[in-house]
Structures are given as structure tokens and as C-alpha cells.
Design an enzyme around this catalytic site. Sequence first.
Site, PDB file in Angstrom:
ATOM      1  N   SER A  24      43.068   7.663  33.839  1.00  0.00           N
ATOM      2  CA  SER A  24      43.826   6.403  33.828  1.00  0.00           C
ATOM      3  C   SER A  24      44.666   6.366  32.566  1.00  0.00           C
ATOM      4  CB  SER A  24      42.848   5.221  33.817  1.00  0.00           C
ATOM      5  OG  SER A  24      43.513   4.004  33.564  1.00  0.00           O
TER       6      SER A  24
ATOM      7  N   TYR B 218      35.552   0.408  29.951  1.00  0.00           N
ATOM      8  CA  TYR B 218      36.332   1.127  30.974  1.00  0.00           C
ATOM      9  C   TYR B 218      37.214   2.177  30.293  1.00  0.00           C
ATOM     10  CZ  TYR B 218      39.554   2.193  34.770  1.00  0.00           C
ATOM     11  OH  TYR B 218      40.300   2.863  35.710  1.00  0.00           O
TER      12      TYR B 218
END
Length: 249
Positions: free
Chosen positions: A137, A150
Site C-alpha cells: 500500500s 496498518y
Amino acid sequence: MKYAIITGASSGFGAATAKELQNLGYGLVLLARRIERLETLQQELTQTPVYIAKLDVCKENDVREVIDNLPQEIANNIFILVNNAGLAVGRGPLDTGLSEDWNRMLDTNIKGLLYMSHAVIPLLKKHPFSHLINISSIAGKEVYAGGNVYCASKHAVDALSKALRIDLLPHQIKVSNIAPGAAETEFSLVRFKGDADTAQSVYEGFEALQATDIAQTIAFIVSRPAHVSIADITIMPSAQANGSLFHKK
Ligand code: NDP
Ligand code: 8X3
């Protein structure tokens, strides 16, 4: 026939990638917890054989069992693993976060990827120039406000992509890391625990990436010639400059 294994194939990037790879002629092994969604996908994707199995990638023994129980014809012909299953749960300062949310992210995004890679690499080793593709990501490149755990989990994915590229070099297995920015899937619905209004607000005022944008990127990666390895791709909406900065109308 060449086969591709895709984790998290019941939604978003995984389901879109299944379609793109079938268009390239690959047979598919589709894995996720929501087996009914995989059954629907299996009925839709009729051009090549599609094998489905219910799998929680956090469960190491289950990962081993699913891979060990693949039909021999499939196990002998795995050319692609897409480690896509993943999630964010919650967004906010660490001190107000919940350890159960952290555990879900770390168990899925890091340990799940490790279990899958460990189980499937012996199958990829049978085929020089096969591919291992990790979905990291923009959160694996930078840290943004409220993204702490995250972001840490996706930084770990980024590091593991680099490490796997070294480990698998002698076997000529290509390792690609994809770092998407904001993409409109079920990701935010999961992150905000079913709060559809908050999830929708993430994508308001700009044109987000769609799952097909990532699936087409994966199709591009796997269709390069044998001597070309796409190591790392960061792909964002045109309205996004980095992990935090968006041009919203
Ligand atoms: P979705 O929520 O639409 O899809 C996530 C997929 O992961 C689902 O198929 C889900 O299947 C699967 N999954 C989650 N937990 C597990 C588990 N424990 N075991 C097996 N499968 C699991 O989101 P996206 O398609 O957007 O996300 C795919 C990947 O892309 C994730 O790794 C995410 O972190 C990453 N990403 C997403 C971005 C975005 O903005 N959307 C941007 C950058 C990266 P099921 O629930 O059926 O098990
Ligand atoms: C998902 C995209 O920007 O929420 O990885 O981290 S972001």
C-alpha cells in the site's frame, strides 16, 4: 494450463484480478473466508478452470492443508501467487486503539502473507520466472495520521517483498510489490466496521482508483517477458500526491 493463486479473491482487488488473469488464460485458485462469494465468482468465470477453497490466511494449519490438498494437476502448474488478502481495522491515535484490531491487521497482513508464501513457494520453485506478487500500500511507503498499525503492517509487506526478492533470486522467481493509494473497494467499509457513510466519505470529492486498475497492473506485471521483473509499483489516483494529500473538489 498455468494456474494463479489469489488470496482475498472474494472482493475488491482479488476478484478483479481473478477476471484479468483468466482473460490471460490462467486457471485460478481463489481463496477467501466468504466461500459463497467465491462460488458466485466460479460460476461467472467460465473460460478456464477455477478451483475455490474457504481459507482464513491467519490460520497456518489451514493454509498448509488447502495448499497440500490442491489437485496434483494444479499443484504442478502454479506460476503466480498474489498475496492480496488484507485489511485495515480502525483509524486513529495508537493510544485509543484496540489490541484486537491490531492483532487482526498483523495476523492477516503479515502472518497470513508469510504462511501463504511459505506454503506456495515450493510450488513456484518448479517454474523459473514464476511470480510472487504482494499487495502492499501507499501505507507501506509512508505513515499517515491515524494509520499507525496498518501502516506498520504494510511497511512489513514492503520489507518482505525486498527480502523475498533476495531469497528467491537463485530460483528465478520474480517478486513484485504493488503499493496502491486510495481505491474504492470494501476496504473502508471493513476499516470502519460497517459504517457505510464514513466509508463512502473517504472517496468523496475525487476519482478513486477502482479494483480493475490494480488488476490490470497485475496483468501487466505477469505478461512481461521472462527477463523483465517489475519490482515495485506505486499507483495512486491522479488526485492523490502521497499517503495524506488529496486534491478534493
Ligand atoms: P476488500 O475489503 O474489498 O477485499 C479484501 C479481501 O481480503 C477480501 O476478499 C477478504 O475476503 C480478504 N481477507 C481479509 N481477511 C482475510 C483472511 N483472514 N483470510 C482470507 N482472506 C481475507 O479490500 P481491497 O480489495 O481493497 O484490499 C485488498 C488488499 O489491498 C488488502 O491487502 C489491502 O490492504 C490492500 N490495499 C487496499 C487499498 C484500498 O484503498 N482499497 C489500497 C492499498 C492497498 P473474506 O472477507 O471473504 O475472507
Ligand atoms: C489502503 C490505502 O491510503 O488507506 O492501503 O492506506 S490507505
